[in-house]
Write an enzyme that holds these catalytic residues in place. Structure first.
Site, PDB file in Angstrom:
ATOM      1  N   HIS A   1     -10.089  -6.056  -1.945  1.00 15.51           N
ATOM      2  CA  HIS A   1      -8.707  -6.085  -1.469  1.00 15.51           C
ATOM      3  C   HIS A   1      -8.671  -6.305   0.036  1.00 15.51           C
ATOM      4  CE1 HIS A   1     -10.102  -1.888  -1.672  1.00 15.51           C
ATOM      5  NE2 HIS A   1      -9.366  -1.647  -0.603  1.00 15.51           N
TER       6      HIS A   1
ATOM      7  N   ASP B   1       0.875  -1.180   0.000  1.00 14.61           N
ATOM      8  CA  ASP B   1       0.000   0.000   0.000  1.00 14.61           C
ATOM      9  C   ASP B   1       0.912   1.230   0.000  1.00 14.61           C
ATOM     10  OD1 ASP B   1      -1.778   2.159   0.894  1.00 14.61           O
ATOM     11  OD2 ASP B   1      -3.192   0.553   1.361  1.00 14.61           O
ATOM     12  N   ILE B   2       0.653   2.150  -0.923  1.00 15.91           N
ATOM     13  CA  ILE B   2       1.548   3.326  -1.001  1.00 15.91           C
ATOM     14  C   ILE B   2       1.328   4.298   0.157  1.00 15.91           C
ATOM     15  CG2 ILE B   2       2.283   3.449  -3.427  1.00 15.91           C
ATOM     16  CD1 ILE B   2      -0.120   5.285  -3.916  1.00 15.91           C
TER      17      ILE B   2
ATOM     18  N   HIS C   1      -6.313  -5.874   3.426  1.00 14.41           N
ATOM     19  CA  HIS C   1      -5.156  -5.193   4.008  1.00 14.41           C
ATOM     20  C   HIS C   1      -4.490  -6.146   4.996  1.00 14.41           C
ATOM     21  CE1 HIS C   1      -6.432  -0.969   2.901  1.00 14.41           C
ATOM     22  NE2 HIS C   1      -7.607  -1.560   2.849  1.00 14.41           N
TER      23      HIS C   1
HETATM   24  P1  AMP Z   1      -9.747   0.969   1.100  1.00 18.67           P
HETATM   25  O1  AMP Z   1     -10.020   2.209   1.845  1.00 18.67           O
HETATM   26  O2  AMP Z   1      -9.890  -0.284   1.920  1.00 18.67           O
HETATM   27  O3  AMP Z   1     -10.529   0.880  -0.207  1.00 18.67           O
HETATM   28  O4  AMP Z   1      -8.204   1.010   0.714  1.00 18.67           O
HETATM   29  C1  AMP Z   1      -7.686   1.372  -0.528  1.00 18.67           C
HETATM   30  C2  AMP Z   1      -6.180   1.401  -0.334  1.00 18.67           C
HETATM   31  O5  AMP Z   1      -5.546   1.426  -1.595  1.00 18.67           O
HETATM   32  C3  AMP Z   1      -5.674   2.623   0.438  1.00 18.67           C
HETATM   33  O6  AMP Z   1      -5.037   2.186   1.623  1.00 18.67           O
HETATM   34  C4  AMP Z   1      -4.699   3.292  -0.533  1.00 18.67           C
HETATM   35  O7  AMP Z   1      -3.569   3.813   0.110  1.00 18.67           O
HETATM   36  C5  AMP Z   1      -4.348   2.149  -1.468  1.00 18.67           C
HETATM   37  N1  AMP Z   1      -3.947   2.557  -2.800  1.00 18.67           N
HETATM   38  C6  AMP Z   1      -4.605   3.380  -3.651  1.00 18.67           C
HETATM   39  N2  AMP Z   1      -3.918   3.508  -4.812  1.00 18.67           N
HETATM   40  C7  AMP Z   1      -2.811   2.733  -4.693  1.00 18.67           C
HETATM   41  C8  AMP Z   1      -1.701   2.443  -5.550  1.00 18.67           C
HETATM   42  N3  AMP Z   1      -1.602   2.971  -6.771  1.00 18.67           N
HETATM   43  N4  AMP Z   1      -0.736   1.612  -5.088  1.00 18.67           N
HETATM   44  C9  AMP Z   1      -0.815   1.082  -3.849  1.00 18.67           C
HETATM   45  N5  AMP Z   1      -1.837   1.297  -3.010  1.00 18.67           N
HETATM   46  C10 AMP Z   1      -2.827   2.125  -3.411  1.00 18.67           C
END
Ligand code: AMP
Length: 131
Positions: free
Chosen positions: A95, A31-32, A97
């Protein structure tokens, strides 16, 4: 045709990612905006928004990869605990975490989404965690 999710574009390599693991049905990358260093997202290759709508075999593959990633985090980072969270409000592609934590505060910590990603730290972490 519906617009592809950012995660589908990551799987295809159209958008760069810090890949940790990949197999036929799943993909795992950092996660970035990590809640804690070593925060990994595990996704099914099938683009389906709600995790609960995944066909059983894809759900099981997602859980199997989540477990492998958690074990890898334990082996490499050796934290007190490894968390699994599903929220999914940010990106419409299922996804999970997976992230290490030591305290309740760390478990509930929110990443600062406005901050620029620390690419140096992410790159070093991916090199350590990738398997
Ligand atoms: P959620 O709130 O559970 O939908 O989490 C989405 C996650 O995706 C967040 O923690 C973001 O930081 C992560 N995210 C969004 N774009 C990217 C990306 N390009 N690369 C890695 N992580 C991402």
């Amino acid at each position: 045709m519906a617009k592809e999710s950012i995660f589908t574009r990551i799987i295809r390599g159209e958008i760069p990612s810090y890949k940790v693991y990949e197999d036929e049905d799943t993909f795992a990358f950092l996660d970035i905006h990590p809640k804690q260093p070593g925060h990994v997202l595990v996704i099914p290759k099938k683009e389906i928004d709600h995790i609960w709508d995944l066909p059983d075999e894809d759900y099981q593959a997602l859980m199997a990869t989540s477990k492998k990633v958690a074990q890898r985090i334990r082996e490499i980072i050796n934290p007190r605990r490894v968390a699994m969270q599903v929220e999914g409000t940010g990106v419409p592609h299922a996804h999970v975490h997976i992230f290490p934590f030591s305290t309740v505060e760390e478990f509930h910590a929110e990443a600062d989404m406005d901050r620029d990603p620390d690419h140096q730290a992410l790159s070093e972490m991916a090199a350590k965690l990738a398997f």
